[in-house]
Every structure is written in C-alpha cells, then in structure tokens.
Design a protein around this motif. Structure first.
Motif, PDB file in Angstrom:
ATOM      1  N   PHE A 132     -42.034  14.706 -14.768  1.00 53.21           N
ATOM      2  CA  PHE A 132     -42.076  16.171 -14.677  1.00 53.21           C
ATOM      3  C   PHE A 132     -42.457  16.627 -13.268  1.00 53.21           C
ATOM      4  CE2 PHE A 132     -46.185  14.999 -16.233  1.00 53.21           C
ATOM      5  CZ  PHE A 132     -46.848  15.346 -15.287  1.00 53.21           C
ATOM      6  N   SER A 133     -41.719  17.726 -12.782  1.00 51.23           N
ATOM      7  CA  SER A 133     -42.012  18.208 -11.503  1.00 51.23           C
ATOM      8  C   SER A 133     -43.227  19.108 -11.310  1.00 51.23           C
ATOM      9  CB  SER A 133     -40.818  18.731 -10.747  1.00 51.23           C
ATOM     10  OG  SER A 133     -40.269  19.866 -11.568  1.00 51.23           O
ATOM     11  N   GLU A 135     -44.288  22.208  -8.835  1.00 51.80           N
ATOM     12  CA  GLU A 135     -43.774  22.957  -7.577  1.00 51.80           C
ATOM     13  C   GLU A 135     -44.690  24.036  -7.405  1.00 51.80           C
ATOM     14  OE1 GLU A 135     -40.084  25.302  -5.879  1.00 51.80           O
ATOM     15  OE2 GLU A 135     -40.188  24.362  -7.712  1.00 51.80           O
ATOM     16  N   TYR A 142     -45.782  25.460 -10.745  1.00 51.32           N
ATOM     17  CA  TYR A 142     -44.886  25.693 -11.846  1.00 51.32           C
ATOM     18  C   TYR A 142     -44.192  24.120 -11.925  1.00 51.32           C
ATOM     19  CZ  TYR A 142     -40.204  27.141 -13.152  1.00 51.32           C
ATOM     20  OH  TYR A 142     -39.025  27.489 -13.866  1.00 51.32           O
ATOM     21  N   THR A 144     -41.988  21.587 -14.518  1.00 52.32           N
ATOM     22  CA  THR A 144     -40.877  21.797 -15.154  1.00 52.32           C
ATOM     23  C   THR A 144     -40.477  20.254 -15.573  1.00 52.32           C
ATOM     24  OG1 THR A 144     -39.511  21.527 -13.154  1.00 52.32           O
ATOM     25  CG2 THR A 144     -39.973  23.535 -13.927  1.00 52.32           C
ATOM     26  N   ASP A 146     -36.934  18.299 -17.802  1.00 52.24           N
ATOM     27  CA  ASP A 146     -35.767  18.229 -18.946  1.00 52.24           C
ATOM     28  C   ASP A 146     -36.151  17.331 -19.892  1.00 52.24           C
ATOM     29  OD1 ASP A 146     -33.420  18.681 -19.939  1.00 52.24           O
ATOM     30  OD2 ASP A 146     -32.327  17.636 -18.439  1.00 52.24           O
ATOM     31  N   SER A 176     -38.226  25.986 -23.610  1.00 49.66           N
ATOM     32  CA  SER A 176     -37.859  25.304 -22.325  1.00 49.66           C
ATOM     33  C   SER A 176     -39.291  24.907 -21.804  1.00 49.66           C
ATOM     34  CB  SER A 176     -37.272  25.949 -21.261  1.00 49.66           C
ATOM     35  OG  SER A 176     -37.886  27.219 -20.881  1.00 49.66           O
ATOM     36  N   VAL A 177     -39.385  23.666 -21.140  1.00 46.07           N
ATOM     37  CA  VAL A 177     -40.651  23.041 -20.493  1.00 46.07           C
ATOM     38  C   VAL A 177     -40.943  23.643 -19.132  1.00 46.07           C
ATOM     39  CG1 VAL A 177     -42.079  21.076 -20.071  1.00 46.07           C
ATOM     40  CG2 VAL A 177     -40.665  20.961 -21.878  1.00 46.07           C
ATOM     41  N   GLN A 178     -41.282  24.915 -19.167  1.00 48.41           N
ATOM     42  CA  GLN A 178     -41.560  25.479 -17.750  1.00 48.41           C
ATOM     43  C   GLN A 178     -42.754  26.195 -17.674  1.00 48.41           C
ATOM     44  OE1 GLN A 178     -37.910  27.878 -17.644  1.00 48.41           O
ATOM     45  NE2 GLN A 178     -36.732  26.204 -16.686  1.00 48.41           N
ATOM     46  N   ARG A 180     -46.392  27.742 -16.312  1.00 49.17           N
ATOM     47  CA  ARG A 180     -47.211  28.181 -14.949  1.00 49.17           C
ATOM     48  C   ARG A 180     -48.519  28.301 -14.964  1.00 49.17           C
ATOM     49  NH1 ARG A 180     -42.859  31.860 -11.331  1.00 49.17           N
ATOM     50  NH2 ARG A 180     -44.786  31.881 -10.204  1.00 49.17           N
TER      51      ARG A 180
END
Length: 206
Positions: A132-133, A135, A142, A144, A146, A176-178, A180
């Motif tokens: 995962f990233s 940011e 944040y 994210t 996929d 979605s995997v997003q 914050r």
C-alpha cells in the motif's frame, strides 16, 4: 436489532473480559452501568460473558465510567497495565475469524468472540499484493491499495498507530481501500487482509 448484532455489525474494538472486574471494583451494578451508558443491563451482561461487545462509540464513555483509560481497557490485563502509559506501537492485534471483530491490546490477553478464540496477528512487511502507498495530503495520511474487495477476499481494516494513540478505519466488500487519517505524529499504518493477515509500514517522515 439487539446489542450483539449491533456490535457484530460495527466490529467493535474492545477487550471485553475486563469490564466485569472493573465494574465490581467500583461497586456498580450491571443496571447502573447500563443506565449511565444508555444501554440495557442485558447488553452489559453479554459484554461480561463474552457473548457480545460494546459498540465502538461506547468505548470512551465506558472507560470513563470504569475509571480507567481507553488504552488500559483495551489492554485487558488491568493489574498489569494499571497506572502505566501505553505505547500503542507495541500493541498486538487480535482478530475474530468469524465476524472480523478486532481487539488492539497493549498486553497479553485471552480474547474470544462468536464462540471462537481470537489469535494474535503478527504484522509483516507488505508483499507485492499488499504494498500500500502512504501519501501526505495537507494534514492527513492518505492510504491507498489496489486490492480485491469481494465478499471472500477483502481488506478488513486499516489502522494508524502512534506512541499515544490509534485510529481504525473499518472496510467492507465493494468499498475501495482509500482511508485517510489525521496526522498526529510519525507512526505505523496497519492493514489487515482477511485471507493473508496483517501488514504494516512506517509512515513517511514529515
């Protein structure tokens, strides 16, 4: 919907077995504790017997009623953790294999949910499928990834932990995997896949 079903739906994070000990030490009946929290005494009985867990919104007020910090209540072993500041980065995650409830404990404990033992999860560095990233966007981290989000294979939760706090974001299939998280310091992001387990990575330096 009864209290147990509400709890399973919200995937509450709590070491429930400590509640009875703390309540009795403070001379509270189940009814008195229930009334102070706006729930029924049957709900409190279920919490104390391991047949249900409080809703996540009740964790902080419950800790206040019992005269203990949220961190100590989550740890479960009250005597071992009394009057000790907890480092959330040293905590251990326990996950129910049936409903997905999760406990974050600062000490060793014995937890059960849905009639099954909750086993500690060993966090690993992300592999290629779970890289995962993280940011920074203004004052938030944040995160994210996929990743499949089907009924049988999905990311169950993402958590952001620092030394003095932890924040969970519960995820469900088709989302979605997003997530914050408001930045409160450098720490770790934890991500749990229902098929492959727990992964973690340090947050970037500010």
């Amino acid at each position: 919907m009864n209290q147990t079903r509400q709890t399973n739906a919200s995937h509450t994070f709590l070491a429930a077995h400590a509640i009875k000990q703390l309540r009795e030490e403070r001379g509270l009946t189940q009814r008195a504790l229930a009334e102070s929290l706006g729930v029924t005494d049957k709900a409190v009985s279920k919490w104390e017997s391991g047949r249900g867990l409080p809703d996540i919104s009740l964790v902080e007020p419950l800790a206040q009623r019992l005269g203990i910090s949220v961190a100590e209540l989550l740890a479960g072993d009250i005597r071992a953790n009394a009057n000790r500041a907890g480092n959330m980065l040293k905590g251990v995650f326990y996950v129910c294999p049936i409903c997905g409830n999760v406990v974050h404990a600062l000490g060793e404990g014995s937890f059960s949910c849905c009639g099954s033992t909750m086993f500690p999860q060993e966090a690993e560095e992300p592999d290629a499928d779970h890289a995962f990233s993280i940011e920074r966007i203004e004052d938030d981290w944040y995160v994210t990834l996929d990743h499949p989000m089907t009924k049988d294979h999905y990311i169950s939760f993402v958590a952001y932990a620092t030394m003095d706090g932890i924040c969970f974001k519960k995820l469900y299939p088709e989302q979605s995997v997003q997530p914050r998280f408001h930045i409160t310091g450098r720490g770790r992001i934890y991500l749990y896949c229902n098929q492959h387990g727990l992964f973690t990575s340090l947050t970037p330096r500010k």
